[in-house]
Design a protein around this motif. Structure first.
Motif, PDB file in Angstrom:
ATOM      1  N   ASN A 292      29.031   3.716 -72.552  1.00 34.21           N
ATOM      2  CA  ASN A 292      30.102   4.278 -72.997  1.00 34.21           C
ATOM      3  C   ASN A 292      31.532   3.556 -73.381  1.00 34.21           C
ATOM      4  OD1 ASN A 292      32.163   6.398 -72.581  1.00 34.21           O
ATOM      5  ND2 ASN A 292      31.612   7.029 -70.357  1.00 34.21           N
ATOM      6  N   GLY A 293      31.878   3.981 -74.446  1.00 35.78           N
ATOM      7  CA  GLY A 293      33.220   3.009 -75.104  1.00 35.78           C
ATOM      8  C   GLY A 293      32.790   1.890 -75.570  1.00 35.78           C
ATOM      9  N   VAL A 294      33.176   0.723 -75.282  1.00 34.68           N
ATOM     10  CA  VAL A 294      32.722  -0.504 -75.797  1.00 34.68           C
ATOM     11  C   VAL A 294      32.519  -1.699 -74.521  1.00 34.68           C
ATOM     12  CG1 VAL A 294      33.903  -0.332 -78.034  1.00 34.68           C
ATOM     13  CG2 VAL A 294      35.526  -1.369 -76.076  1.00 34.68           C
ATOM     14  N   GLU A 295      32.424  -0.904 -73.362  1.00 33.69           N
ATOM     15  CA  GLU A 295      32.344  -1.944 -72.426  1.00 33.69           C
ATOM     16  C   GLU A 295      30.491  -2.109 -72.123  1.00 33.69           C
ATOM     17  OE1 GLU A 295      33.551  -3.658 -70.147  1.00 33.69           O
ATOM     18  OE2 GLU A 295      35.883  -3.094 -69.838  1.00 33.69           O
ATOM     19  N   ALA A 296      30.109  -3.517 -72.441  1.00 36.71           N
ATOM     20  CA  ALA A 296      28.726  -3.781 -72.443  1.00 36.71           C
ATOM     21  C   ALA A 296      28.379  -4.601 -71.334  1.00 36.71           C
ATOM     22  CB  ALA A 296      28.492  -4.485 -73.970  1.00 36.71           C
TER      23      ALA A 296
END
Length: 535
Positions: A292-296
């Motif tokens: 989700n989003g850019v939270e890796a």
């Protein structure tokens, strides 16, 4: 213009939607705008590219609009131009995953983010209960809040709390993505906060939900696996091997985690299936994970590991985070990030919290970390003519490199509003991954390393020079560390001083002109003279 004409009836209220780092979704947003358009509301859709190419149209729309929706806007020039115009929008402003300057303009009714605004203390106390408590996990807690927060806030009889509830409901539609969710978000926004004739508390319809994190494969269409372990149990099963074995990588192939944009999965971007299939054909066993989003960082920390990390944990050199899920985690030989951005944070996250966290995670896993992605801000022609430019370069190279990325491959670019791969670039990525993994599997004493030292300008005595750095002593330290780590540095390692002197000798034009064979003899003769004390 896009979605609705500029000469629409003047009595209609207007919502302006500007899509940033996702111009490939503009056709979807246009279709949603058409679906909700009526006598009392219209939605005008732009991409961030319109800010440069159709600036007057965008400015006019922002000046007259009654509500604003913006997503993934963080190009410096665009943000600077948008800031005063978005601030002047009189009605609700929904700003999702944008630069901080724009995020502060979020406002629905009495709820706003600017100037320390926000929910009242009682609401803040409730919202603080979401998440792990770690600074770097705030976005994960925030996403949990999107699901549960509106249900809790309905019991707080406070106008600001109810406006916050509305903002959360609208954001959840947008965050889940897809045509039905975006269309419902626009309808609810218009009914509750934009159209005077119908301003009322309209209950939001059910959100069409997709997992925040999941795994996928083109051979399992319309199926999302809940964990890497569940995915590999399917991928390595006898049934899959029997039916598709001739098109898949072998079980002992390099196993590579591939981090994907969730929004690209939801909107069915075709490049994802193409990339996975081509990796399989090139001898890479992909573990494709959308986030989700850019939270890796949470998926890397909690559900990925490596043989080296497990050895370090067993030896007591590494302590796992309490969030690690052994039942879901799998070993990987490399990690490929197709998203870019820092592993922790991203443009809407906490960059300060990410400093050190990403490095620690990647150091603990100790596997190659590569950034490989299609360009989302440049088309094929611009890429081929000018290379990777501006913000695209920062997102794909600079920020991931600060975390520890060791390689980068551009996989394609935009053609119109479509993301298109260049097959040869995917094959190049796979070739590099195979070689990186092969190198990691090569015994340390069999690896061959090259050391590069400064030598500019040439033939001016600059070999081995550097401002405020003792190059020979640094070489001594590096060679000593290599020897301690098991590399073959020879029975009696050459000193840094001797290495610098040798490279300086070989850099002389008269020595270069001798050719490789005679240059080596010339160096040996010079070394012998030096040992005798001759010049």
């Amino acid at each position: 213009l896009r979605a609705t004409p500029l000469d629409a009836p003047p009595l209609a209220r207007e919502i302006v939607l500007i899509s940033g780092f996702e111009s490939f979704n503009v056709p979807l947003y246009e279709s949603c705008a058409d679906a909700v358009a009526g006598d009392d509301v219209r939605v005008t859709v732009f991409s961030d590219r319109d800010i440069a190419s159709r600036r007057d149209d965008v400015a006019a729309a922002l000046d007259r609009c009654d509500a604003f929706v913006g997503s993934l806007l963080f190009d410096y020039d665009d943000v600077e131009w948008l800031t005063p115009r978005v601030e002047r929008v009189p009605g609700p402003r929904l700003v999702f995953e944008c630069a901080t300057e724009l995020m502060s303009f979020n406002r629905v009714g009495n709820f706003e983010m600017k100037g320390g605004g926000g929910p009242p203390p009682a609401v803040k106390a409730i919202l603080s209960k979401f998440g792990s408590g770690k600074e770097e996990d705030k976005l994960q807690g925030y996403l949990k809040m999107l699901k549960i927060g509106p249900q809790l806030l309905q019991y707080i009889p406070n106008d600001t709390a109810q406006d916050l509830r509305s903002w959360l409901e609208l954001y959840r539609f947008w965050n889940e993505g897809g045509a039905e969710n975006v269309e419902n978000m626009l309808r609810v926004l218009a009914a509750r906060h934009v159209c005077e004739s119908s301003m009322q508390r309209v209950e939001a319809p059910e959100v069409v939900s997709t997992p925040a994190i999941g795994l996928l494969h083109p051979l399992a269409p319309e199926r999302y696996f809940e964990s890497p372990r569940a995915y590999l149990d399917w991928r390595l099963s006898d049934a899959v091997a029997a039916e598709h074995g001739d098109t898949l990588a072998t079980h002992d192939a390099p196993r590579v985690a591939v981090l994907l944009f969730r929004k690209h999965v939801i909107t069915e971007q075709t490049y994802i299936a193409e990339m996975i299939s081509r990796m399989e054909s090139q001898g890479i066993l992909p573990v494709p994970i959308f986030i989700n989003g850019v939270e890796a960082h949470t998926i890397v920390r909690d559900q990925l590991t490596s043989a080296r990390e497990r050895e370090s944990v067993a030896a007591g050199r590494v302590t796992r985070d309490s969030t690690y899920d052994a039942s879901a985690a799998v070993d990987v030989d490399a990690v490929v990030n197709t998203i870019g951005f820092p592993l922790v944070g991203g443009p809407a996250g906490s960059m300060e919290a990410g400093r050190g966290v990403a490095g620690d995670l990647l150091s603990s896993m100790d596997v190659p970390y590569v950034v490989a992605a299609p360009l989302l801000l440049q088309d094929m022609t611009a890429w081929k003519e000018r290379g990777v430019t501006g913000l695209q370069s920062v997102v794909l190279y600079s920020l991931p490199e600060l975390d520890g990325a060791i390689d980068a491959v551009v996989l394609g670019a935009l053609e119109g509003d479509d993301i298109v791969l260049v097959p040869e670039r995917v094959e190049k990525l796979c070739s590099r991954l195979n070689r990186w993994v092969a190198l990691r599997r090569t015994p340390v004493d069999e690896r061959r390393l090259g050391l590069v030292i400064y030598g500019f300008p040439p033939n001016q005595g600059a070999v081995g020079s550097a401002a405020l750095l003792n190059v020979p002593r640094s070489l001594d330290a590096i060679i000593e560390e290599l020897g301690t780590s098991g590399y073959d540095v020879g029975g009696a390692p050459v000193s840094g001083e001797a290495l610098v002197a040798g490279v300086a000798w070989l850099s002389r034009p008269d020595v270069i002109n001798l050719g490789a064979g005679r240059a080596e003899a010339s160096l040996a003769a010079a070394a012998a003279r030096a040992r005798r004390g001759d010049p």
